[in-house]
Design an enzyme around this catalytic site. Structure first.
Site, short mmCIF file in Angstrom:
data_model
loop_
_atom_site.label_atom_id
_atom_site.label_comp_id
_atom_site.label_asym_id
_atom_site.label_seq_id
_atom_site.Cartn_x
_atom_site.Cartn_y
_atom_site.Cartn_z
N LYS A 16 0.83 -1.22 0.00
CA LYS A 16 0.00 0.00 0.00
C LYS A 16 0.86 1.27 0.00
O LYS A 16 0.35 2.35 -0.29
CB LYS A 16 -0.99 0.01 1.17
CG LYS A 16 -0.37 0.16 2.54
CD LYS A 16 -1.45 0.23 3.61
CE LYS A 16 -0.85 0.43 4.99
NZ LYS A 16 -1.87 0.55 6.04
N ASP A 17 2.17 1.14 0.31
CA ASP A 17 3.06 2.31 0.29
C ASP A 17 3.62 2.59 -1.10
O ASP A 17 4.22 3.64 -1.31
CB ASP A 17 4.25 2.10 1.24
CG ASP A 17 3.83 2.05 2.71
OD1 ASP A 17 2.77 2.62 3.04
OD2 ASP A 17 4.57 1.45 3.51
N ARG B 263 0.70 10.09 13.94
CA ARG B 263 1.78 9.39 13.25
C ARG B 263 2.42 8.44 14.25
O ARG B 263 2.12 8.46 15.42
CB ARG B 263 2.86 10.38 12.76
CG ARG B 263 2.52 11.24 11.57
CD ARG B 263 2.56 10.51 10.24
NE ARG B 263 3.72 9.63 10.05
CZ ARG B 263 4.88 9.99 9.55
NH1 ARG B 263 5.10 11.24 9.22
NH2 ARG B 263 5.84 9.11 9.39
N ARG C 3 -8.41 8.38 4.15
CA ARG C 3 -9.34 7.30 3.76
C ARG C 3 -10.10 6.79 4.98
O ARG C 3 -11.32 6.61 4.96
CB ARG C 3 -8.54 6.15 3.13
CG ARG C 3 -9.34 4.87 2.95
CD ARG C 3 -8.44 3.70 2.57
NE ARG C 3 -7.46 3.36 3.59
CZ ARG C 3 -7.72 2.62 4.68
NH1 ARG C 3 -8.93 2.15 4.89
NH2 ARG C 3 -6.78 2.36 5.55
#
Length: 326
Positions: free
Chosen positions: A88-89, A158, A136
């Site tokens: 996904k990165d 984060r 998302r």
């Protein structure tokens, strides 16, 4: 190259990995599999990426590629033989000099909740503070809360898995949302208080899957790594990433996608691709799905993603992604 009668190559293979606990766990699993396949030692080479050192919000620093560029540079310089990424990165455009030699069988693609007092999402109080750095997730969590007749406050965070869960333990947040696959891979799945159904929260395109990348001219290594490839996972994530690319969205955009393989008894005969785009406050979502025969080629998987993206754009998806520049 070895001549036919020379001894097998026993030089260690160098595997490039990010330094995070999760990345090291993921790369360790791949290293074990490659050792078993080749009989050669595999050394992990820890590489610090911009995404690891920057404390800025991921969506602000570009999202796509911030965890990937340094690993790819090391590959191209010959400092490592292959690299392991969270799929996904990866940016959706693949550099010509590099190849995704294997996409192994996918882990659980779902998002999960880690909440105080063992709460599920439906049990969260009105106004609960829920941590996530992902637009998302924010869009879909806020929408889900609205459907339940309450509101939540999504808080941008984060940090690694331990840091994020620490926000809940300290009482700073009521809950955080993480990827099930990551918690499974670091042995922390017992922390999960709720598995979020993909009917309510679609994951990031490629979530739960790994990408094993090497240089395109290393035919021997490509052949070895290819034995770790799972064709169904590759078809699914190719369709998901095609949707993302066709929406012209990076991995920091509020886009969710999941391709499911649908079986009739024991025979897998169809693939369903679902996609969602939404405003981060959850007030507006465009969510659609399409079902077709299981893609038999890369081009067929790409076409499935593009087809759904076109339908979503026709329903106004482009207007919901204007926030990605913020």
């Amino acid at each position: 190259m070895n001549s036919a009668n020379s001894a097998p190559d026993q030089r260690p293979l160098k595997l490039g990995t990010r330094r995070s606990k999760l990345a090291m766990a993921q790369s360790g699993h791949v290293a074990d599999a490659v050792r078993a396949l080749t009989g050669r030692p595999v050394e992990l080479v820890e590489i610090t990426t911009y995404g690891d050192v920057s404390r800025e919000n991921l969506a602000q620093i570009g999202g796509t590629g911030v965890f990937v560029t340094a690993l790819r540079d090391a590959l191209l310089r010959g400092e490592v033989d292959f690299a392991v990424h969270s799929l996904k990165d990866l940016p959706t455009a693949q550099p010509a000099e590099l190849v995704l030699a294997a996409i192994p069988r996918r882990e659980d693609p779902r998002d999960v909740l880690v909440a105080r007092d063992g709460m599920t999402f439906e049990q969260l109080p009105d106004g609960a503070r829920v941590g996530t750095g992902s637009p998302r997730r924010m869009a879909q969590l806020n929408h889900y809360a609205r459907q339940l007749g309450k509101s939540i406050e999504t808080v941008a965070i984060r940090g690694n898995v331990d840091t994020r869960i620490g926000f809940v333990r300290s009482g700073e947040l009521d809950a955080v949302v993480l990827a099930a696959a990551g918690l499974n891979r670091v042995g922390m799945s017992a922390e999960v208080t709720d598995f979020l159904s993909v009917d309510n929260v679609l994951p990031a395109p490629g979530q739960g899957a790994l990408a094993i990348e090497c240089t395109a001219d290393n035919a021997d290594l490509i052949a070895v790594l290819g034995k770790l490839d799972d064709p169904h996972t590759r078809a699914a994530v190719t369709a998901e990433r095609s949707l993302l690319a066709a929406l012209e969205a990076g991995c920091s955009a509020p886009v969710g996608a999941l391709a499911d393989l649908l079986a009739d008894g024991q025979v897998v005969n169809e693939m369903r691709l679902r996609g969602v785009v939404g405003t981060t406050d959850g007030s507006t979502l465009v969510q659609l799905s399409t079902t077709g025969s299981v893609p038999q080629s890369y081009d067929e998987a790409l076409a499935l993603g593009r087809e759904l993206a076109d339908e979503m754009l026709a329903k106004g998806a482009a207007g919901l992604m204007g926030e990605r520049a913020l």
